[in-house]
Design an enzyme around this catalytic site. Sequence first.
Site, PDB file in Angstrom:
ATOM      1  N   TYR A   6     -63.670  10.348 -30.263  1.00 32.76           N
ATOM      2  CA  TYR A   6     -64.814   9.468 -30.499  1.00 32.76           C
ATOM      3  C   TYR A   6     -66.142  10.090 -30.061  1.00 32.76           C
ATOM      4  CZ  TYR A   6     -67.863   5.412 -30.342  1.00 32.76           C
ATOM      5  OH  TYR A   6     -68.915   4.562 -30.517  1.00 32.76           O
ATOM      6  N   SER A  48     -73.457   5.457 -30.070  1.00 33.92           N
ATOM      7  CA  SER A  48     -72.950   5.292 -28.719  1.00 33.92           C
ATOM      8  C   SER A  48     -73.594   6.279 -27.751  1.00 33.92           C
ATOM      9  CB  SER A  48     -71.431   5.508 -28.719  1.00 33.92           C
ATOM     10  OG  SER A  48     -70.939   5.577 -27.408  1.00 33.92           O
TER      11      SER A  48
END
Length: 122
Positions: A110, A90
Amino acid sequence: MIIDELKTFKRVIKIVSCFDSVQIKNEYERLDLFVNNAGILMTNFITEDEPQNMRKLFEVNVIASCICIKEAVNLMKDSTGKGHVIVMNSILGHRIPDLPKNLRPSFGLYPASTHALTAICQ
C-alpha cells in the site's frame, strides 16, 4: 440559493461516483474541479501475497487514478482551458511511521502504491 447549491452538489456526487468524460461533456459541457479519492488497502506481506492482489492494488491506486486525472484534465482543456485537480492520498505515500516491531502493522505494498501517486502528482 441553498436549493441551487444542493442541486449542484448532487450533480457533483453523480460525476464523482462514475467518471465518464463523454457523459460529463454532453450533460454539463465542462468540468472545473476533479477530486480523486480512489484507493484500496491490502495489508498482506509481500512474501505472502498473490501477484493478482498486487496488480489489483496498483491498478486501482495508481493506474485508475491516472486515467481519471488524464480524462479530467483533457476535459478541462477542451472546455475552458482551466480547472483544478485535487488528489487525496495517504500519509503513507510520504512516510511510514516508525513504530516498534511488535506494534507495527503490515502495510504491504500500500505505501508503495500511494508513494507512486504522490510522485506522479509532484
